[in-house]
Design an enzyme around this catalytic site. Structure first.
Site, short mmCIF file in Angstrom:
data_model
loop_
_atom_site.label_atom_id
_atom_site.label_comp_id
_atom_site.label_asym_id
_atom_site.label_seq_id
_atom_site.Cartn_x
_atom_site.Cartn_y
_atom_site.Cartn_z
N LYS A 82 -49.46 -49.49 32.00
CA LYS A 82 -49.83 -50.91 32.09
C LYS A 82 -49.16 -51.57 33.29
O LYS A 82 -48.02 -51.26 33.63
CB LYS A 82 -49.42 -51.59 30.78
CG LYS A 82 -49.93 -53.01 30.59
CD LYS A 82 -49.57 -53.46 29.18
CE LYS A 82 -49.99 -54.89 28.90
NZ LYS A 82 -49.66 -55.29 27.52
N SER A 157 -53.02 -57.93 25.59
CA SER A 157 -52.93 -57.83 27.02
C SER A 157 -53.08 -56.40 27.56
O SER A 157 -53.10 -56.19 28.77
CB SER A 157 -51.57 -58.40 27.48
OG SER A 157 -50.49 -57.66 26.94
N SER A 181 -50.79 -57.50 21.54
CA SER A 181 -51.27 -57.11 22.88
C SER A 181 -51.70 -55.66 22.96
O SER A 181 -52.44 -55.28 23.87
CB SER A 181 -50.18 -57.37 23.92
OG SER A 181 -50.05 -58.74 24.19
#
Length: 474
Positions: A82, A157, A181
């Site tokens: 990420k 996210s 997330s």
């Protein structure tokens, strides 16, 4: 594969599970360079549609592949990281304009551990600005789209991670989670995502004593998720909350007979959050189908009073702690919703914080006792499915107005607040054909048993682990 599933036309290697590919690597029937090229080919084919893997590092990946021990845990398997998680020598933007050219020199401890166990970083996956939000878009790279319908969002996210895994760009990807997330994008994209207990994975961040932000694995199957957890777990002196990995691998426990399973199902987690009739009916139907001689499902909910306020307070405290000293050249360019959240954290009083900490302690004790009656607590990941990619957050859920961009994520708050492991398991599709996940929450430090139960349920769902070609819709 069900007739309605989108096809998969990518490289054959990309269609295999991570466990299957690692087995081939360890037997030296394929080599890491084969997988790197397959992954790069798939990313090139799918990126125009979904925009999941936003920064590639092919030369670094090839160099690392040459040093991998084929007997290691991942044996040279490419993975996604990420874009909130630093990787040495690789552009890491946090999705914010002021850091668009940032190249860290030191990797996050979880990345170092993955690489030490045979993982090969292929690139960085998209995230909302500074990870704030459950729709993955930012001014640096734009929006990530849901591979099941590219007019819809992929959640956030960790939306780039989830979309890339679902489309077969990589077999495993690292996500992170505070308010769902990791769990929300897993649900929206039809994959498995695990938020582990704080300390399972060494994650120092800016405040290593904050238990809210954790990193975790995202994969297409529960076994693959357990494999990645094994590759990420363990103690690191840089992470004060971390502790050693269990003596028995998570994957081995996951594959063992789960025995008798007791599932408490709470359609709204004790009134914690609203849920649409469609999502409630879909999850209820899924749990009915999962009932078996060894699986008992009963409706019961813990007392979740105080969860929303306590979560918001402690999340706000964490945001203020992490962002208060950010240079104005960076923070002045943040999106309005992020600036508002940081300011709210700075306005907290010592009494707000004290009350939230006491509420958290009471909730933890309630949950500890609740798990004496069941093995896992099941409920929604979110009360609705994916939204059009242009909508930052829903204005309402089931007739209840959303006051801000985290209000609709309340189903995620309980596990985070109490430090409990939580997993999103794909169990069906909504009327639009988009995936829906079931959230399974386990007892304190109960990752191994949670994965074992999730695998047993996965076997009964019939949800395919095969990646899909993006369904490009206009």
């Amino acid at each position: 594969m069900a007739a309605a599933d989108p096809p998969f036309t990518g490289p054959d290697l990309c269609g295999l599970t991570a466990c299957a590919v690692v087995d081939l690597l360890q037997r030296r029937e394929v080599n890491p360079l084969d997988l790197i090229e397959a992954s790069l080919s798939r990313i090139a084919a799918t990126s125009p549609a979904i925009n999941a893997m936003v920064t590639l590092c092919p030369d670094r990946a090839r160099a690392c592949a040459g040093a991998v021990d084929p007997a290691s845990l991942l044996a040279g398997l490419p993975v996604g990281i990420k874009d909130l998680t630093p990787v040495a020598g690789v552009r890491t933007t946090f999705g914010t304009p002021a850091l668009a050219d940032n190249v860290p020199q030191i990797s996050d401890p979880a990345v170092l551990r993955l690489e030490s166990r045979g993982g090969v970083v292929i690139g960085k996956t998209n995230t909302p600005e500074m990870g704030a939000g459950a729709n993955t878009f930012n001014p640096v790279f734009g929006a990530t789209r849901n591979p099941w319908n590219t007019t819809m969002n992929a959640g956030g996210s960790s939306g780039g991670a989830a979309a890339g895994v679902a489309a077969g760009e990589v077999w495993l990807s690292m996500g992170s989670d505070v308010g769902g997330s990791l769990r929300t994008p897993a649900s929206f994209c039809g994959i498995v995502g695990l938020r582990p207990s704080p300390g399972v994975i060494a994650s120092p961040a800016s405040d290593g004593f904050n238990p809210f932000p954790v990193e975790g694995p995202m994969a297409r199957t529960v076994e693959d998720c357990a494999l990645m957890l094994d590759a990420m777990a363990g103690w690191d002196a840089a992470s004060p909350l971390s502790f050693p990995a269990p003596e028995r691998r998570y994957l081995d426990t996951c594959r063992a007979d789960a025995g008798t399973i007791r599932i408490a199902y709470a359609p709204d987690l004790g009134g914690l959050a609203p849920v649409t009739p469609e999502i409630a009916a879909l999850l209820s139907d899924a749990l009915t189908r999962l009932q078996a001689p060894d699986v008992t499902v009963f409706e019961a909910a813990p007392d979740t009073t105080g969860t929303d306020t306590a979560f918001r307070t402690l999340r706000g405290l964490g945001m203020w702690t992490g962002f208060r000293a950010t240079p104005a050249a960076v923070s002045d360019r943040y999106k309005p919703t992020l600036r508002q959240n940081i300011a709210e954290g700075g306005a907290l009083t010592v009494d707000d914080i004290a009350e939230a900490r006491l509420t958290r302690a009471r909730l933890y004790e309630r949950m500890r006792r609740f798990f004496e009656t069941c093995d896992v607590l099941a409920g929604p990941v979110t009360g609705i499915g994916p939204l059009p990619v242009e909508i930052e957050y829903p204005p309402e859920v089931a007739g209840h107005a959303c006051r801000d961009y985290i209000d609709w994520l309340r189903f995620a708050f309980l596990a985070t607040l109490c430090g409990l492991p939580a997993l999103s398991l794909p169990v069906g599709r909504d009327a639009r054909g988009l995936p829906v996940g079931l959230q399974l929450i386990g007892p304190p430090r109960g990752e191994a048993r949670l994965l074992q139960i999730a695998r047993r349920l996965e076997q009964a769902t019939g949800f395919t682990p095969t990646p899909i070609d993006p369904v490009v819709t206009h």
